[in-house]
Design a protein around this motif. Structure first.
Motif, PDB file in Angstrom:
ATOM      1  N   PHE A 183       0.807  -1.220   0.000  1.00  0.00           N
ATOM      2  CA  PHE A 183       0.000   0.000   0.000  1.00  0.00           C
ATOM      3  C   PHE A 183       0.845   1.278   0.000  1.00  0.00           C
ATOM      4  O   PHE A 183       0.518   2.239  -0.696  1.00  0.00           O
ATOM      5  N   GLU A 184       1.930   1.299   0.771  1.00  0.00           N
ATOM      6  CA  GLU A 184       2.653   2.548   0.987  1.00  0.00           C
ATOM      7  C   GLU A 184       3.826   2.766   0.033  1.00  0.00           C
ATOM      8  O   GLU A 184       4.230   3.904  -0.183  1.00  0.00           O
ATOM      9  N   THR A 185       4.364   1.696  -0.525  1.00  0.00           N
ATOM     10  CA  THR A 185       5.460   1.849  -1.485  1.00  0.00           C
ATOM     11  C   THR A 185       4.987   1.619  -2.914  1.00  0.00           C
ATOM     12  O   THR A 185       5.259   2.413  -3.804  1.00  0.00           O
ATOM     13  N   LEU A 186       4.258   0.522  -3.126  1.00  0.00           N
ATOM     14  CA  LEU A 186       3.816   0.190  -4.479  1.00  0.00           C
ATOM     15  C   LEU A 186       2.574   0.967  -4.902  1.00  0.00           C
ATOM     16  O   LEU A 186       2.313   1.120  -6.094  1.00  0.00           O
ATOM     17  N   GLY A 187       1.792   1.425  -3.936  1.00  0.00           N
ATOM     18  CA  GLY A 187       0.572   2.160  -4.261  1.00  0.00           C
ATOM     19  C   GLY A 187      -0.583   1.264  -4.683  1.00  0.00           C
ATOM     20  O   GLY A 187      -1.412   1.660  -5.512  1.00  0.00           O
ATOM     21  N   ALA A 188      -0.662   0.068  -4.103  1.00  0.00           N
ATOM     22  CA  ALA A 188      -1.751  -0.856  -4.438  1.00  0.00           C
ATOM     23  C   ALA A 188      -3.101  -0.261  -4.040  1.00  0.00           C
ATOM     24  O   ALA A 188      -3.219   0.424  -3.019  1.00  0.00           O
ATOM     25  N   ALA A 189      -4.104  -0.545  -4.839  1.00  0.00           N
ATOM     26  CA  ALA A 189      -5.471  -0.140  -4.517  1.00  0.00           C
ATOM     27  C   ALA A 189      -6.171  -1.206  -3.689  1.00  0.00           C
ATOM     28  O   ALA A 189      -7.049  -0.898  -2.871  1.00  0.00           O
ATOM     29  N   LEU A 190      -5.758  -2.470  -3.894  1.00  0.00           N
ATOM     30  CA  LEU A 190      -6.413  -3.574  -3.199  1.00  0.00           C
ATOM     31  C   LEU A 190      -5.452  -4.754  -3.105  1.00  0.00           C
ATOM     32  O   LEU A 190      -4.734  -5.056  -4.055  1.00  0.00           O
ATOM     33  N   VAL A 191      -5.449  -5.405  -1.940  1.00  0.00           N
ATOM     34  CA  VAL A 191      -4.661  -6.623  -1.727  1.00  0.00           C
ATOM     35  C   VAL A 191      -5.624  -7.758  -1.401  1.00  0.00           C
ATOM     36  O   VAL A 191      -6.450  -7.644  -0.494  1.00  0.00           O
ATOM     37  N   GLY A 192      -5.535  -8.830  -2.170  1.00  0.00           N
ATOM     38  CA  GLY A 192      -6.393  -9.980  -1.962  1.00  0.00           C
ATOM     39  C   GLY A 192      -5.678 -11.090  -1.210  1.00  0.00           C
ATOM     40  O   GLY A 192      -4.443 -11.167  -1.195  1.00  0.00           O
ATOM     41  N   LEU A 193      -6.461 -11.948  -0.569  1.00  0.00           N
ATOM     42  CA  LEU A 193      -5.960 -13.149   0.088  1.00  0.00           C
ATOM     43  C   LEU A 193      -6.969 -14.248  -0.181  1.00  0.00           C
ATOM     44  O   LEU A 193      -8.164 -13.985  -0.305  1.00  0.00           O
ATOM     45  N   ARG A 194      -6.503 -15.482  -0.280  1.00  0.00           N
ATOM     46  CA  ARG A 194      -7.408 -16.589  -0.558  1.00  0.00           C
ATOM     47  C   ARG A 194      -6.977 -17.817   0.218  1.00  0.00           C
ATOM     48  O   ARG A 194      -5.824 -17.958   0.584  1.00  0.00           O
ATOM     49  N   THR A 195      -7.922 -18.719   0.453  1.00  0.00           N
ATOM     50  CA  THR A 195      -7.579 -19.953   1.156  1.00  0.00           C
ATOM     51  C   THR A 195      -8.602 -21.041   0.845  1.00  0.00           C
ATOM     52  O   THR A 195      -9.689 -20.766   0.334  1.00  0.00           O
ATOM     53  N   ASP A 196      -8.227 -22.256   1.156  1.00  0.00           N
ATOM     54  CA  ASP A 196      -9.100 -23.420   0.987  1.00  0.00           C
ATOM     55  C   ASP A 196     -10.324 -23.289   1.899  1.00  0.00           C
ATOM     56  O   ASP A 196     -10.210 -22.841   3.034  1.00  0.00           O
ATOM     57  N   ASN A 197     -11.485 -23.683   1.405  1.00  0.00           N
ATOM     58  CA  ASN A 197     -12.703 -23.572   2.223  1.00  0.00           C
ATOM     59  C   ASN A 197     -12.650 -24.424   3.484  1.00  0.00           C
ATOM     60  O   ASN A 197     -13.358 -24.149   4.451  1.00  0.00           O
ATOM     61  N   PHE A 198     -11.790 -25.451   3.517  1.00  0.00           N
ATOM     62  CA  PHE A 198     -11.666 -26.269   4.727  1.00  0.00           C
ATOM     63  C   PHE A 198     -10.479 -25.854   5.591  1.00  0.00           C
ATOM     64  O   PHE A 198     -10.238 -26.453   6.636  1.00  0.00           O
ATOM     65  N   ASN A 199      -9.744 -24.831   5.182  1.00  0.00           N
ATOM     66  CA  ASN A 199      -8.626 -24.362   5.995  1.00  0.00           C
ATOM     67  C   ASN A 199      -9.148 -23.285   6.957  1.00  0.00           C
ATOM     68  O   ASN A 199      -8.957 -22.095   6.754  1.00  0.00           O
ATOM     69  N   HIS A 200      -9.809 -23.754   8.008  1.00  0.00           N
ATOM     70  CA  HIS A 200     -10.467 -22.832   8.936  1.00  0.00           C
ATOM     71  C   HIS A 200      -9.459 -21.991   9.711  1.00  0.00           C
ATOM     72  O   HIS A 200      -9.734 -20.836  10.035  1.00  0.00           O
ATOM     73  N   ALA A 201      -8.283 -22.546   9.999  1.00  0.00           N
ATOM     74  CA  ALA A 201      -7.253 -21.779  10.712  1.00  0.00           C
ATOM     75  C   ALA A 201      -6.790 -20.596   9.863  1.00  0.00           C
ATOM     76  O   ALA A 201      -6.622 -19.480  10.366  1.00  0.00           O
ATOM     77  N   SER A 202      -6.595 -20.832   8.575  1.00  0.00           N
ATOM     78  CA  SER A 202      -6.178 -19.761   7.671  1.00  0.00           C
ATOM     79  C   SER A 202      -7.271 -18.705   7.536  1.00  0.00           C
ATOM     80  O   SER A 202      -6.987 -17.501   7.549  1.00  0.00           O
ATOM     81  N   GLN A 203      -8.520 -19.142   7.422  1.00  0.00           N
ATOM     82  CA  GLN A 203      -9.626 -18.185   7.325  1.00  0.00           C
ATOM     83  C   GLN A 203      -9.684 -17.304   8.571  1.00  0.00           C
ATOM     84  O   GLN A 203      -9.848 -16.080   8.473  1.00  0.00           O
ATOM     85  N   ALA A 204      -9.508 -17.919   9.744  1.00  0.00           N
ATOM     86  CA  ALA A 204      -9.546 -17.148  10.991  1.00  0.00           C
ATOM     87  C   ALA A 204      -8.400 -16.146  11.038  1.00  0.00           C
ATOM     88  O   ALA A 204      -8.580 -15.001  11.466  1.00  0.00           O
TER      89      ALA A 204
END
Length: 197
Positions: free
Chosen positions: A122-143
């Motif tokens: 955000f502060e160096t590259l000037g991104a407008a949006l950063v996405g993250l994704r995970t497996d629907n059964f990876n509840h630890a990652s979702q949390a």
């Protein structure tokens, strides 16, 4: 958004450096710490697959910038993470391909890595949006993603093949540039509570 170039980032004893062949032995040791490749909902390489994993990350440069996560005090490789699905024209990128040695999970490492990567995005590259994704059964990652303050965008059904041949649904999250100041403040607060100010 600026062009993404290899960079080294460091904070609170955690260093992110561009993933390279010389990290292979350390990455093997990190994967072995907890036999992470046996987890159904991650894509951690088996020890004999690490060289190929690094080579594939290198082949994807342009759409992916992979980092070794290093304990700065000991120069020990403790995991890996990446920027990926980079779309400069719309200022979008994602953070993923993230995993850490079991002994480093539930420590300050993930929070520190996310603070480094999001700050740079955000502060160096000037991104407008950063996405993250995970497996629907990876509840630890979702949390963990939800604890960051990322918003759940939805679920891509029947989206990607898992190691065991089943097809996963992928849960998508994002953080917009306007949300970053509050999320940054929360990450700094969490690190300060763990003595990492």
């Amino acid at each position: 958004m600026k062009e993404i170039a290899p960079v080294t980032l460091e904070l609170h004893g955690v260093r992110l450096e561009p993933l390279a062949p010389h990290h292979a032995e350390g990455l093997r040791a990190a994967a072995t710490d907890g036999e992470l490749w046996t987890l159904r909902v991650t894509s951690v390489p088996e020890p004999h697959e690490v060289d190929g994993y690094i080579f594939k990350a290198y082949e994807m440069r342009g759409s992916r910038l992979a980092f070794a996560v290093v304990d700065a005090a000991t120069d020990t490789v403790i995991g890996t993470t990446s920027y990926h699905d980079i779309v400069p024209a719309i200022g979008r990128l994602e953070i993923g391909y993230t995993w850490y040695a079991k002994s480093r999970q539930r420590t300050h490492v993930n929070t520190t890595c996310k603070l480094l990567l999001l700050t740079h995005a955000f502060e160096t590259l000037g991104a407008a949006l950063v996405g993250l994704r995970t497996d629907n059964f990876n509840h630890a990652s979702q949390a963990a993603i939800e604890r960051l303050g990322a918003k759940k965008d939805g679920v891509l059904r029947h989206h990607a093949v898992r190691r065991d041949g089943t097809v996963r649904d992928t849960v998508m999250y994002s953080i917009a540039a306007g949300e970053w100041p509050e999320i940054k403040a929360q990450l700094l607060y969490r690190l300060a509570r763990h003595g990492r100010s």
